[in-house]
Design a protein around this motif. Sequence first.
Motif, PDB file in Angstrom:
ATOM      1  N   ALA A  67       4.087   6.644  -7.788  1.00 46.81           N
ATOM      2  CA  ALA A  67       3.978   6.095  -6.436  1.00 46.81           C
ATOM      3  C   ALA A  67       2.838   5.086  -6.357  1.00 46.81           C
ATOM      4  O   ALA A  67       1.790   5.278  -6.965  1.00 46.81           O
ATOM      5  CB  ALA A  67       3.750   7.221  -5.442  1.00 46.81           C
ATOM      6  N   GLN A  68       3.094   3.997  -5.639  1.00 51.35           N
ATOM      7  CA  GLN A  68       2.084   2.955  -5.454  1.00 51.35           C
ATOM      8  C   GLN A  68       1.922   2.688  -3.968  1.00 51.35           C
ATOM      9  O   GLN A  68       2.909   2.623  -3.231  1.00 51.35           O
ATOM     10  CB  GLN A  68       2.518   1.665  -6.144  1.00 51.35           C
ATOM     11  N   GLN A  69       0.675   2.527  -3.563  1.00 51.52           N
ATOM     12  CA  GLN A  69       0.397   2.180  -2.170  1.00 51.52           C
ATOM     13  C   GLN A  69       1.119   0.876  -1.846  1.00 51.52           C
ATOM     14  O   GLN A  69       1.040  -0.084  -2.591  1.00 51.52           O
ATOM     15  CB  GLN A  69      -1.114   2.020  -1.966  1.00 51.52           C
ATOM     16  N   GLY A  70       1.852   0.861  -0.769  1.00 52.92           N
ATOM     17  CA  GLY A  70       2.585  -0.336  -0.376  1.00 52.92           C
ATOM     18  C   GLY A  70       3.956  -0.447  -1.023  1.00 52.92           C
ATOM     19  O   GLY A  70       4.693  -1.392  -0.764  1.00 52.92           O
ATOM     20  N   GLY A  71       4.328   0.514  -1.876  1.00 54.63           N
ATOM     21  CA  GLY A  71       5.648   0.498  -2.507  1.00 54.63           C
ATOM     22  C   GLY A  71       6.712   0.961  -1.533  1.00 54.63           C
ATOM     23  O   GLY A  71       6.414   1.374  -0.405  1.00 54.63           O
TER      24      GLY A  71
END
Length: 172
Positions: A67-71
Amino acid sequence: MIRARQWNLWWLVAALALLPSGCGFHLQTGASIPPKLTGLRVTGTGPAGGALAQAVDRALQRDGNHAQQGGPLLQIDNAYVSQRIISISPSSGVALEFLDTLHAEISVIGSDHKILLASQPLLMENSFSYNSGNPLATNEQQITSQRLLMEQGARQILRRVLNSPGFRRQVP
């Protein structure tokens, strides 16, 4: 003589094991994450939302997605498990078999806040039997049954998301 035969057999097995890879056959190791969904985050609401979101996130991590912030965001809303008796002992009137049903709504929102997958209902069922002779084992069985239900739900969610027309990889 026997030693030479063993070596010949070993080389034959090794050659047969390599043969499928020469023709393009490979065992499936997991679903590949489309570029649009790289960095997919998962959130869940409802009584079972957290457990279901964690099961989906674990499955994604096994496939290499982190998971990536802004994904993009996979939303699992209103997740809960209902339980229904499906079998009762005619002699004692005790419930013998239960049906657990997982209910949820899933949707995917892109990193640009556009809807990538409109809200869809999820309904998964799993049954388990009650053993009145060993009630402690039955409690463990119920916990195991609900964990299995979450894992099955996670697989179904990923199957739906990854196989939806907007995300399928195009074969050249």
